[in-house]
Design an enzyme around this catalytic site. Structure first.
Site, PDB file in Angstrom:
ATOM      1  N   HIS A 135       0.797  -1.234   0.000  1.00  0.00           N
ATOM      2  CA  HIS A 135       0.000   0.000   0.000  1.00  0.00           C
ATOM      3  C   HIS A 135       0.824   1.274   0.000  1.00  0.00           C
ATOM      4  CE1 HIS A 135      -4.161  -1.442   0.548  1.00  0.00           C
ATOM      5  NE2 HIS A 135      -3.599  -2.481   1.135  1.00  0.00           N
ATOM      6  N   LYS A 153      -9.830  13.475   3.577  1.00  0.00           N
ATOM      7  CA  LYS A 153      -8.894  12.345   3.664  1.00  0.00           C
ATOM      8  C   LYS A 153      -8.019  12.585   4.866  1.00  0.00           C
ATOM      9  CE  LYS A 153      -7.558  13.455  -0.546  1.00  0.00           C
ATOM     10  NZ  LYS A 153      -7.513  12.169  -1.237  1.00  0.00           N
ATOM     11  N   ARG A 154      -7.202  11.606   5.258  1.00  0.00           N
ATOM     12  CA  ARG A 154      -6.279  11.856   6.362  1.00  0.00           C
ATOM     13  C   ARG A 154      -5.381  13.049   6.045  1.00  0.00           C
ATOM     14  NH1 ARG A 154      -5.636   7.962  10.395  1.00  0.00           N
ATOM     15  NH2 ARG A 154      -4.094   9.405  11.236  1.00  0.00           N
ATOM     16  N   LYS A 213      -0.369  14.433   0.923  1.00  0.00           N
ATOM     17  CA  LYS A 213      -1.693  14.676   0.336  1.00  0.00           C
ATOM     18  C   LYS A 213      -1.915  16.156   0.028  1.00  0.00           C
ATOM     19  CE  LYS A 213      -3.850  10.652   2.602  1.00  0.00           C
ATOM     20  NZ  LYS A 213      -4.623   9.859   1.609  1.00  0.00           N
ATOM     21  N   THR A 252      -8.979   5.930  -2.628  1.00  0.00           N
ATOM     22  CA  THR A 252     -10.319   5.402  -2.911  1.00  0.00           C
ATOM     23  C   THR A 252     -11.348   6.512  -2.753  1.00  0.00           C
ATOM     24  OG1 THR A 252     -10.448   4.651  -0.615  1.00  0.00           O
ATOM     25  CG2 THR A 252      -9.876   2.991  -2.290  1.00  0.00           C
ATOM     26  N   LYS A 264     -15.030   7.388  -4.841  1.00  0.00           N
ATOM     27  CA  LYS A 264     -16.351   7.684  -4.262  1.00  0.00           C
ATOM     28  C   LYS A 264     -16.918   8.973  -4.855  1.00  0.00           C
ATOM     29  CE  LYS A 264     -14.509   6.016   0.112  1.00  0.00           C
ATOM     30  NZ  LYS A 264     -13.873   6.535   1.327  1.00  0.00           N
TER      31      LYS A 264
HETATM   32  C1  LIG Z   1     -12.580   6.634   1.617  1.00  0.00           C
HETATM   33  C2  LIG Z   1     -12.137   7.096   2.938  1.00  0.00           C
HETATM   34  C3  LIG Z   1     -10.783   7.375   3.157  1.00  0.00           C
HETATM   35  C4  LIG Z   1      -9.738   7.271   2.061  1.00  0.00           C
HETATM   36  O1  LIG Z   1      -9.654   8.514   1.390  1.00  0.00           O
HETATM   37  P1  LIG Z   1      -8.436   8.835   0.403  1.00  0.00           P
HETATM   38  O2  LIG Z   1      -8.853  10.107  -0.244  1.00  0.00           O
HETATM   39  O3  LIG Z   1      -8.377   7.702  -0.571  1.00  0.00           O
HETATM   40  O4  LIG Z   1      -7.233   8.956   1.226  1.00  0.00           O
HETATM   41  C5  LIG Z   1     -10.393   7.803   4.403  1.00  0.00           C
HETATM   42  N1  LIG Z   1     -11.282   7.930   5.407  1.00  0.00           N
HETATM   43  C6  LIG Z   1     -12.588   7.679   5.229  1.00  0.00           C
HETATM   44  C7  LIG Z   1     -13.521   7.875   6.367  1.00  0.00           C
HETATM   45  C8  LIG Z   1     -13.064   7.251   3.993  1.00  0.00           C
HETATM   46  O5  LIG Z   1     -14.370   6.984   3.834  1.00  0.00           O
END
Ligand SMILES: *Cc1c(COP(=O)(O)O)cnc(C)c1O
Length: 800
Positions: A349, A537-538, A543, A645, A649
């Site tokens: 990952h 995101k985190r 990022k 991911t 979404k």
């Molecule tokens: C999908 C999701 C992530 C991952 O987000 P990235 O933009 O891919 O880092 C992190 N936290 C939550 C709560 C999510 O639903």
């Protein structure tokens, strides 16, 4: 079990009274939630039993997905809809005068993960069950989740305990009969029998009882119900003699107390290693037990079981399975090794050096003495073998062996002990092959393959965005709900103005819903007709939330300076948790909040520019945030985000990606084309060259916009303290901007201008959103699971 609304109402009423001994009207919403959850779980139990029986009688291969994290989100709505009883239940409740939403809001998100890695595992569970694959999860039953995030009056992150199980967890079932004894510390006593074979005895170990709690993983419109097994550490019946008894109790308790707060930097903590071995040892034991119920020996384990390692956290599966095969079942090394390799595969990952997991061998020798012996032997045999393979490159062995200078490299061990290794997006897998695992590719040319991540379209479209689901059903029928290929049926309609209008209406409804959510959560009023641009995101330097907020500062400064310059109304939303020890990330959160406080209160600009930080990002928040966004910010430094991911979404819900050529953004871009996304910034190849002569200070000197933005970090502009954001300034200037924020600033400003320009043409914008939705079927985790099943697991579907 209830078969209709009438039976549901009667049973719900009866169960509530029987469980709590008062009138239904007197029970609390939390009690109603627990009762309903238990009923839904019991409803699924017959299918659960059938799944287990059929797996055994069809002698089907099954998968165990080992992951330190499963970021499930709320289960109630998803389970009801997957079981097809949502309407019966919600209507029944309404007739009883009970609000379904109020009950659903009682459920806390299970605190079993950090972010993307754990959410991937959760999407895989949904897709596997829905596709009739027997894929079981194996994880830890953490009593406290990561943390609940608050923002204080200074704009800082404050962490509070996330006691997600406080009201109880109706989905889990304690299975004491399957408890496992896990041993730590102690010494290994070696003896020889009359044949000269070695035997190992673990003496003076500290024992911990691993008790499993099973949660049903319910497939959509099928009878397949898989198991997520969560292990809980309990004191064994014998305490170690040489240690303080109460110290022992609290050591055991610590194992399952908390999710480790970071999935991208290694915290080098003993406790983490304990957690890893704990759920690995318990999980392997229960796999072996289950297998031997239906087969005479472990000879065919690799034929009937696949173990997938989600990142390196569970990599101790490899030496642990060796230990069980040799020490407990008498296998010789070579045969045991063959079984292990047939069974295990590994998903990588990350390629970031600081995030690759490493352990001092000393820790392992101390905590897991027999495992340490086996790892040393794996290393020794690997070196002998690899040296023979590549005599021309004697250094290759020392670059690729698991043990280097007393340190165990977990990825190297995972590679050696697996029959398949995969990356999680095309570009990421290429970097694995050409860079991180370049040496290993010489030794194992076909080992590494790609499995681009996916997300479940049920939670992330059908259930969280019923308005969009209805639009799709009305436009193309319902085939897409069962088969992700049919998302593309929408392509025929993207030019239809009435479909475009209908999409804009859906989006408007979702933006209003999001605005109400933001108001309830933060008190901030956002304009639902403004362009809503979201980065959720985190919080991590790579990022680049910093790049985003710098662009906002630039827009603000330009509007302040030039009253004739005004942008169309924009709302910038941020949501992100920072690891509790990650000072830089916390400083960025504070910056975002200080910028928001100033800009949102400036009457000159506040009608067109608004910034809101939404505290406590979690799956439940994402379910409202994603459908209500127009723009999806995916702006990581190229080469750093393995896949992402979140990007998928947003795409599935008709948001336009504003992103770099990183992770799965690259594949989004190939699928939708440049007319339907906005791509900017340096590519991986460009950065590979730039890194040798990059000078961030030049950008600061030569670009007045950057100069003006960065000066606000050290002149007290945001909160009066000149040193408040010096750390950020220093990262960019003194430390030469590790993540190339300044190098991409100009391109990012232009990309923001481009997306605003496109947003202004409402119908072409809607067309682009529709193209994104139509092409997002590829990012269904149903597709990803099919690929794992076919290419890695050799897994057949369950037939009822
Ligand atoms: C999908 C999701 C992530 C991952 O987000 P990235 O933009 O891919 O880092 C992190 N936290 C939550 C709560 C999510 O639903």
């Amino acid at each position: 079990m209830f078969r209709n609304k009438r039976e549901f109402k009667a049973e719900f009423h009866r169960r509530l009274v029987e469980a709590y001994g008062c009138e239904m009207e007197q029970t609390s919403p939390a009690e109603k939630y627990l009762t309903l959850g238990t009923m839904v779980r019991d409803y699924a139990s017959n299918y659960w039993k059938d799944t287990k029986n059929e797996t055994a009688s069809q002698d089907l291969k099954q998968v165990y997905y080992f992951s330190m994290e499963f970021l499930l989100g709320r289960m109630l709505t998803s389970n009801l809809k997957n079981l097809g009883i949502y309407d019966i239940v919600t209507e029944g409740l309404q007739e009883l005068g009970i609000s379904y939403q109020e009950i659903a809001d009682q459920e806390n998100d299970p605190g079993l993960g950090n972010g993307g890695l754990g959410r991937l595992a959760a999407c895989f569970m949904d897709s596997a069950a829905s596709e009739n694959y027997v894929v079981n999860g194996n994880c830890i039953r953490y009593r406290a989740g990561l943390f609940r995030q608050f923002i204080n009056k200074y704009g800082e992150q404050v962490e509070m305990p996330d006691m997600w199980m406080r009201i109880g967890n109706p989905w889990e079932i304690r299975k004491l009969k399957h408890a496992v004894d896990v041993k730590f510390y102690g010494q290994i006593e070696v003896s020889y029998d009359e044949n000269g074979d070695m035997h190992f005895r673990h003496r003076h170990a500290s024992h911990v009882l691993a008790v499993p709690y099973d949660m049903p993983m319910i497939g959509a419109h099928t009878k397949t119900v898989n198991t997520l097994r969560l292990w809980s550490a309990e004191p064994a019946d014998v305490a170690p003699r040489d240690r303080d008894y109460r110290q022992y109790l609290s050591d055991v308790e610590a194992i399952c107390l908390n999710v480790y707060p970071d999935d991208s930097t290694e915290e080098g903590k003993y406790l983490r290693l304990k957690q890893e071995y704990f759920f690995v040892c318990a999980g392997v034991h229960s796999i072996v037990e289950t297998h031997l119920k239906n087969h005479p020996s472990l000879d065919n384990l690799g034929e009937k079981v696949a173990i997938q390692l989600n990142d390196t956290h569970p990599v101790l599966v490899i030496p642990e399975l060796m230990r069980v095969l040799m020490d407990e079942y008498g296998y010789a090394w070579d045969k045991a090794w063959q079984i292990v390799k047939e069974t295990v595969s590994y998903t990588n990952h990350t390629v970031m050096a600081e995030a690759l997991e490493k352990w001092p061998m000393q820790y392992i020798e101390n905590l897991l003495p027999r495992i340490a012996m086996i790892i040393s032997e794996i290393d020794r045999r690997y070196c002998a073998w690899a040296w023979q393979q590549c005599p021309d490159d004697p250094d290759l062995v020392s670059r690729t062996r698991p043990l280097r200078d007393g340190t165990l490299h977990m990825a190297a061990l995972a590679l050696i002990g697996s029959h398949a290794v995969n990356g999680v997006a095309g570009i990421h897998t290429e970097i694995l092959k050409n860079d991180l695992f370049r040496d290993q590719v010489r030794l194992y040319p076909h080992l590494i393959q790609n499995k681009t991540n996916g997300v479940t379209p049920r939670r992330w479209l059908m259930y969280c965005n019923p308005e969009l689901r209805k639009l799709l059903d009305d436009t193309i029928g319902t085939a897409w709900e069962k088969d992700y290929h049919h998302f593309e049926d929408l392509l025929k309609h993207v030019d239809d103005p009435s479909v475009q209008e209908a999409f804009l209406d859906v989006k408007q409804v979702r933006k209003e819903k999001l605005a109400a959510y933001v108001r309830d959560l933060t008190g901030e009023i956002i304009d639902p007709s403004s362009m809503i641009d979201t980065q959720a995101k985190r919080l991590h330097a790579y990022k680049r939330q910093l790049l985003n907020i710098m662009q906002v500062i630039y827009l603000y400064q330009r509007m302040k300076r030039d009253p004739s310059f005004r942008i169309a109304p924009h709302t910038y939303l941020f949501a992100a948790k920072a690891a509790s020890s990650y000072t830089f990330a916390k400083s960025v959160i504070k910056l975002i909040n200080c910028v928001a406080a100033k800009i949102n209160n400036d009457p000159d600009t506040r009608d067109v520019l608004k910034v809101v930080f939404l505290p406590n990002y979690c799956v439940t928040m994402a379910e409202t945030l994603v459908p209500g966004s127009d723009v999806s910010e995916q702006i990581s430094t190229a080469g750093k985000e393995a896949s992402g991911t979140g990007n998928m979404k947003f795409m599935m819900n008709g948001a336009i990606t504003l992103g770099t050529l990183d992770g799965a953004n690259v594949e989004i871009d190939s699928l939708v084309g440049r007319d339907n996304d906005v791509i900017f910034g340096h590519t991986v190849e460009e950065l590979n060259t730039l890194q040798y002569h990059y000078n961030a200070y030049d950008y600061y000197q030569q670009d007045g916009r950057i100069h003006d933005v960065l000066d606000t970090l050290i002149n007290g502009f945001w909160n009066g303290s000149a040193d408040e954001f010096r750390m950020i300034y220093d990262e960019l200037i003194t430390r030469n901007d590790t993540y190339f924020v300044l190098a991409d600033f100009d391109a990012y400003v232009k990309a923001q201008e481009e997306i605003a320009r496109r947003y202004a043409s409402r119908n072409t914008w809607a067309r682009s959103c529709l193209v994104n939705i139509a092409r997002s079927g590829y990012f269904s985790s149903d597709r990803t699971i099919e690929e794992y099943a076919h290419d890695i697991w050799d897994l057949q579907k369950l037939h009822f």
